[in-house]
Structure formats: C-alpha cells, structure tokens
Design an enzyme around this catalytic site. Structure first.
Site, PDB file in Angstrom:
ATOM      1  N   TYR A   1     -10.092   2.765   1.357  1.00  0.00           N
ATOM      2  CA  TYR A   1     -10.595   2.786   2.744  1.00  0.00           C
ATOM      3  C   TYR A   1     -11.545   1.647   3.347  1.00  0.00           C
ATOM      4  O   TYR A   1     -12.407   1.378   2.190  1.00  0.00           O
ATOM      5  CB  TYR A   1     -11.341   3.934   3.200  1.00  0.00           C
ATOM      6  CG  TYR A   1     -10.187   5.033   3.659  1.00  0.00           C
ATOM      7  CD1 TYR A   1      -8.840   4.777   3.654  1.00  0.00           C
ATOM      8  CD2 TYR A   1     -10.702   6.270   3.785  1.00  0.00           C
ATOM      9  CE1 TYR A   1      -8.069   6.017   4.015  1.00  0.00           C
ATOM     10  CE2 TYR A   1      -9.689   7.408   4.244  1.00  0.00           C
ATOM     11  CZ  TYR A   1      -8.395   7.244   4.090  1.00  0.00           C
ATOM     12  OH  TYR A   1      -7.484   8.306   4.659  1.00  0.00           O
TER      13      TYR A   1
ATOM     14  N   HIS B   1       0.945  -1.442   0.071  1.00  0.00           N
ATOM     15  CA  HIS B   1      -0.020   0.200   0.174  1.00  0.00           C
ATOM     16  C   HIS B   1       0.875   1.237   0.052  1.00  0.00           C
ATOM     17  O   HIS B   1       0.625   2.089  -0.869  1.00  0.00           O
ATOM     18  CB  HIS B   1      -0.880  -0.147   1.205  1.00  0.00           C
ATOM     19  CG  HIS B   1      -1.814   1.037   1.445  1.00  0.00           C
ATOM     20  ND1 HIS B   1      -3.192   1.105   1.329  1.00  0.00           N
ATOM     21  CD2 HIS B   1      -1.598   2.347   1.860  1.00  0.00           C
ATOM     22  CE1 HIS B   1      -3.765   2.218   1.314  1.00  0.00           C
ATOM     23  NE2 HIS B   1      -2.633   3.258   1.773  1.00  0.00           N
ATOM     24  N   GLU B   2       2.009   1.435   0.867  1.00  0.00           N
ATOM     25  CA  GLU B   2       2.709   2.606   0.900  1.00  0.00           C
ATOM     26  C   GLU B   2       3.656   2.657  -0.279  1.00  0.00           C
ATOM     27  O   GLU B   2       3.963   3.744  -0.808  1.00  0.00           O
ATOM     28  CB  GLU B   2       3.424   2.488   2.129  1.00  0.00           C
ATOM     29  CG  GLU B   2       2.713   2.510   3.594  1.00  0.00           C
ATOM     30  CD  GLU B   2       1.715   3.697   3.515  1.00  0.00           C
ATOM     31  OE1 GLU B   2       2.403   4.649   3.127  1.00  0.00           O
ATOM     32  OE2 GLU B   2       0.800   3.658   4.307  1.00  0.00           O
TER      33      GLU B   2
ATOM     34  N   HIS C   1      -5.170   6.912  -2.889  1.00  0.00           N
ATOM     35  CA  HIS C   1      -6.460   6.212  -2.407  1.00  0.00           C
ATOM     36  C   HIS C   1      -7.601   6.174  -3.283  1.00  0.00           C
ATOM     37  O   HIS C   1      -7.931   7.134  -4.086  1.00  0.00           O
ATOM     38  CB  HIS C   1      -7.039   6.968  -1.050  1.00  0.00           C
ATOM     39  CG  HIS C   1      -6.121   6.443  -0.007  1.00  0.00           C
ATOM     40  ND1 HIS C   1      -5.852   7.627   0.957  1.00  0.00           N
ATOM     41  CD2 HIS C   1      -5.302   5.549   0.313  1.00  0.00           C
ATOM     42  CE1 HIS C   1      -4.900   7.019   1.851  1.00  0.00           C
ATOM     43  NE2 HIS C   1      -4.757   5.706   1.558  1.00  0.00           N
TER      44      HIS C   1
ATOM     45  N   HIS D   1       1.972   4.422  -2.878  1.00  0.00           N
ATOM     46  CA  HIS D   1       1.793   5.678  -2.776  1.00  0.00           C
ATOM     47  C   HIS D   1       3.290   6.312  -3.353  1.00  0.00           C
ATOM     48  O   HIS D   1       3.117   7.439  -4.281  1.00  0.00           O
ATOM     49  CB  HIS D   1       1.826   6.271  -1.281  1.00  0.00           C
ATOM     50  CG  HIS D   1       0.407   6.061  -0.693  1.00  0.00           C
ATOM     51  ND1 HIS D   1      -0.635   6.462  -1.406  1.00  0.00           N
ATOM     52  CD2 HIS D   1       0.113   5.762   0.500  1.00  0.00           C
ATOM     53  CE1 HIS D   1      -1.889   6.219  -0.667  1.00  0.00           C
ATOM     54  NE2 HIS D   1      -1.346   5.589   0.566  1.00  0.00           N
TER      55      HIS D   1
END
Length: 502
Positions: free
Chosen positions: A217, A158-159, A168, A162
């Site tokens: 999310y 996930h990071e 997101h 980024h």
C-alpha cells in the site's frame, strides 16, 4: 474522481465480502465491505459474459500461503483471455504476464479456448464492470475479471501475483518493525484491512521487508483525509514515506519472493518409492512430470492413487499407493461415507464451505482440490465439543495372524484440538486408544500405521475429535484402510505394533 468497483470473494459464508475501489490514476487497491445482497446486485448488473455463479465459489486464502497447496503445484498456469477484450487491452494483459514469466520459473500457457476436461486448472481472464479474482490456485476454472478502468500493466501484475499466492507486503506478521500504521487516520470501516497476519498463515520466506514492492500500500491509502493524513509511515530513516508502494514494476525482492515461493532452485523429485508387490511406470522425475503405479499381478489390489506428479518443491503429489491381497475395508471418501456410522459433526469436504486458514485444501488420495476427505467443521462449535464417527464392524478370519490399519490425518490451524482413534472389540467390549494427536502440526497430510493381532475378532474403529475452538480448528482424515498384512509388510511399511491385550 471516477471509481471502478472491484469485488474480491474473500470469505466462505458470504455474510460479507471484500470490495475494492480503484482510482483510475492509481494501480493500487483499497477494500471495503458490502452485504450479500449488494454483491448479488453487482453480479446481476455487470456484463453477462463475466457472470460468476455464487454456488461455485471456492475457498480463498488471503496470505502468502504457509499451505503450499494453494500454489500451482506444477509451476504451470494455464490462462484464457476472453476475446471480448480490445486488442490494446489484450496486449496489456499479455505484456504483464510475460514480465511475470520472465521474472520467475512459473510457466504461463495461453489457451485458445475453454478446456473440455474439467480437471484442467486454468485462469479465465474475463471482461467486467468489476475486477474480481480468486486467491491462489483453487482448481478447475478460476476467475480473474478485469474492467477497462483498472486494466493497466502494474495492476494486472499485482492481481496475478495474488492469483499466484502472494499477498500484500504490509500485511506481513513482522510489519511493525518496518512501518507504523496510523489507525486514527484510517477510514473506520477500512481498519480491518490493516491487520497484520500471523505466523501460522504467513510466510515471509526469510526475505527483507520491501518498501518498493508492487504489493505494498501507499502512504495515504484508506485515509480519512488523503491529501494530508497518512495511514502508513516508514520506520526506516532512509526510506521516505512518500516513496513506499509507489511503483509500476516488480521490485527485485518481488522477483526473489516469487522465485522462493515456487522453489525455482528445485528441478526434479527424488526417485519415487516403489510399493511392495508393485512397480513404478515412468522415468521422468522433473517438476511437472507424471508417473503411474500398478501391482505385479491381478491377485493384488492397488489402494490409493494410481498416478502422481512431481511438485514444484521436489515432493511427489499424494501418497505412495500400496498393493494388498486381502483387505476388509478401504475408504477414500470420494463418493460417500462408505457406510461409516453414528456420525456426529463430520462432513465430506466441499471447498466453498470450508474455513480459511485451517484444514486441507487438497485430499490425500489425489493431492488435488477436487479430491475428497472428511473433516470436523469447527465453525459455530464451542471449545470442548465432541465430533465422532465409527467405521463399519469387521470380522477378522481365524487364520489371519496380523492385520494392519492406516489412515491419513491433517491437523492445521491456530486452535487445533485433539484427534483420538479407538479400537472397539465386540466380544470383550474392550475399547483401546491407539492414536492421539493434539495441536497444530502444519498444513500437511501425515499417515498413521498400526499392526494388530486380532484373529477371530469382530471390531470397529472410532474417530473422535475434541474441538479446540469455534474457528481455526478443523481436523480431517482420509484414506482409511484395514487389511491383512505380512511381517514383511509390517517391517517395510513401518507399522507400529499394538498389543490389544495390554
């Protein structure tokens, strides 16, 4: 519930920064805001091996970047894992990165030590009591800090997404067609993090909305009552709100998105343009390959960068250089303002001071974050304010029939104003407008070229910006050159002829 603090530097001014709180049993993140003093305290009290100097913070963009210069342009990500990490955690990081590599054309190269060359971009993965990262490519050493409490494979992926330039899924500009955000159920201080992006800064890549994205999310994130009150619900009757964002792997659309973002269908650049009176050195035009330029002999001067590389999108970095025999002035702003005068409102770029979502992140000369240009910083200015700067005065010899001027300009942002360029003739006192552009033209450098007859004249140029708003209206210029030119150069270079007498 044990929480680990994750600090994400998200704004240039440091009046406030994002802080993420991560539940040990949860691979997704929620954000908060803390003061500058609290951030400094967190930095001082965490592990010294992961200290990040606030003075060296660089601009971050929180979106799927419309500005593709935020990506790793050669599709290669060098990374260094700090030896402090235990073997198990090191393997977790490597496994997560391997899965991203297998899912895309992005090449991850693990380094064994810090590069000695400051021009090498690399992601330094550091241990910390916090998790902190920089969004997109920032140039040079780039922080990616992980604490043991958040060091799980889905979190690392996930990071790292980024870092690769993905934001997101639920922040997409079109998200209201697919989910409903229940603002009354959100912790008041967190509502800002449910705002949707605008089309100016967000690119959906024409892909469907992905409820299963590792970048989405979950339904109860940020809730004032996480046991009962949802903050996001699905509008699709076939998608349960309980299922959105709950994943420990890349979805098929995550993989498609990453591959479209990095144009994995593109393998090479077109043959590079050969400058008049110059030549190209190198015959490998694949993505990531480098070429160089030189003029045909010592009577010519190379103006611009002497090397370029093939970017992931099939375009060559920077601009094609030119070979000139006689020039009056050239400035790429790499070291200073080159003697330009009467400066009102223009600054040389320092990326940590620039505003998000407006202006360039790379210069035109080198095509890198470390190159320089000048720009009008719109922050704290009012709509209609004027920023102006003048070149030195030039005397054109009597025997020069034609002179040519060119410069690079960049107008990107939601509130872009107007850029005007004037020629001032000293003897007559005449002032002529030769260039005017207004509004957002996208995140790209463009080149203006003009040819004039000014034999025996003394003249200078003025660059004037009318500010479009107090944010998102930065305008930049780079690579100004004023030179003598031949008719052949005018025709091949597509210079627009300007009549100074009209």
């Amino acid at each position: 519930m044990r929480l680990a603090i994750i600090v994400t530097l998200a704004f240039v001014s440091f009046d406030s920064v994002h802080v993420k709180f991560v539940n040990n049993n949860d691979t997704h993140h929620v954000n908060d805001l803390v003061s500058k003093n609290e951030v400094i305290y967190l930095f001082k009290t965490r592990n010294k091996t992961s200290q990040l100097n606030l003075d060296h913070h660089r601009r971050v963009r929180r979106s799927v970047p419309v500005d593709r210069n935020r990506l790793f342009l050669d599709r290669k990500v060098n990374y260094l894992i700090d030896p402090w990490f235990p073997e198990k955690e090191t393997q977790t990081i490597q496994s997560a990165i391997q899965k991203l590599s297998e899912a895309s054309c992005v090449e991850f190269v693990q380094l064994s030590e810090k590069p000695t060359d400051d021009n090498i971009d690399y992601v330094h993965i550091l241990p910390s009591s916090n998790c902190i990262g920089e969004f997109g490519r920032v140039g040079g050493r780039q922080m990616f800090n992980l604490s043991l409490t958040c060091l799980e494979e889905p979190t690392v992926m996930h990071e790292m997404l980024h870092t690769l330039g993905m934001w997101h899924e639920h922040s997409r500009w079109d998200r209201d067609e697919y989910v409903t955000v229940l603002y009354d159920n959100i912790i008041p201080s967190k509502k800002n993090y449910f705002r949707k992006l605008t089309q100016t800064i967000d690119d959906t890549l024409s892909l469907p909305y992905d409820y299963s994205s590792i970048m989405h999310y979950k339904s109860f994130d940020y809730s004032i009552d996480p046991s009962n009150l949802r903050t996001i619900i699905s509008k699709n009757p076939n998608i349960s709100s309980d299922s959105i964002g709950k994943t420990d792997k890349l979805s098929d659309l995550d993989k498609q998105r990453l591959n479209k973002l990095y144009r994995c269908d593109v393998k090479r650049c077109l043959d590079p343009t050969k400058p008049l009176n110059g030549e190209v050195i190198g015959d490998n035009f694949e993505v990531g390959a480098k070429i160089s330029y030189k003029c045909k002999d010592d009577t010519f001067t190379l103006i611009g960068s002497n090397s370029r590389f093939c970017k992931f999108d099939g375009q060559w970095s920077a601009s094609t250089p030119i070979c000139v025999q006689q020039f009056y002035h050239f400035c790429n702003f790499e070291t200073d303002f080159c003697g330009w005068q009467n400066n009102v409102g223009w600054v040389r770029n320092e990326l940590r001071n620039q505003t998000e979502h407006t202006g360039p992140v790379t210069d035109n000369t080198l095509g890198t974050p470390k190159g320089h240009f000048i720009y009008t910083r719109s922050r704290r200015k009012q709509k209609g304010d004027i920023a102006s700067i003048e070149t030195p005065s030039f005397s054109v010899p009597d025997n020069v029939q034609k002179s040519c001027v060119s410069f690079a300009y960049y107008l990107w942002g939601e509130r872009i104003g107007t850029l005007k360029v004037y020629i001032h003739l000293t003897q007559s006192g005449n002032k002529k407008l030769i260039f005017e552009k207004s509004g957002n033209i996208g995140p790209k450098w463009l080149i203006a070229k003009y040819a004039i007859s000014a034999a025996g004249q003394s003249l200078h140029f003025t660059f004037e910006v009318i500010i479009g708003g107090n944010l998102l209206s930065d305008i930049a210029i780079d690579d100004f050159v004023f030179m003598s030119c031949t008719q052949e150069e005018i025709e091949l270079g597509h210079f627009e002829i300007i009549d100074l007498d009209s």
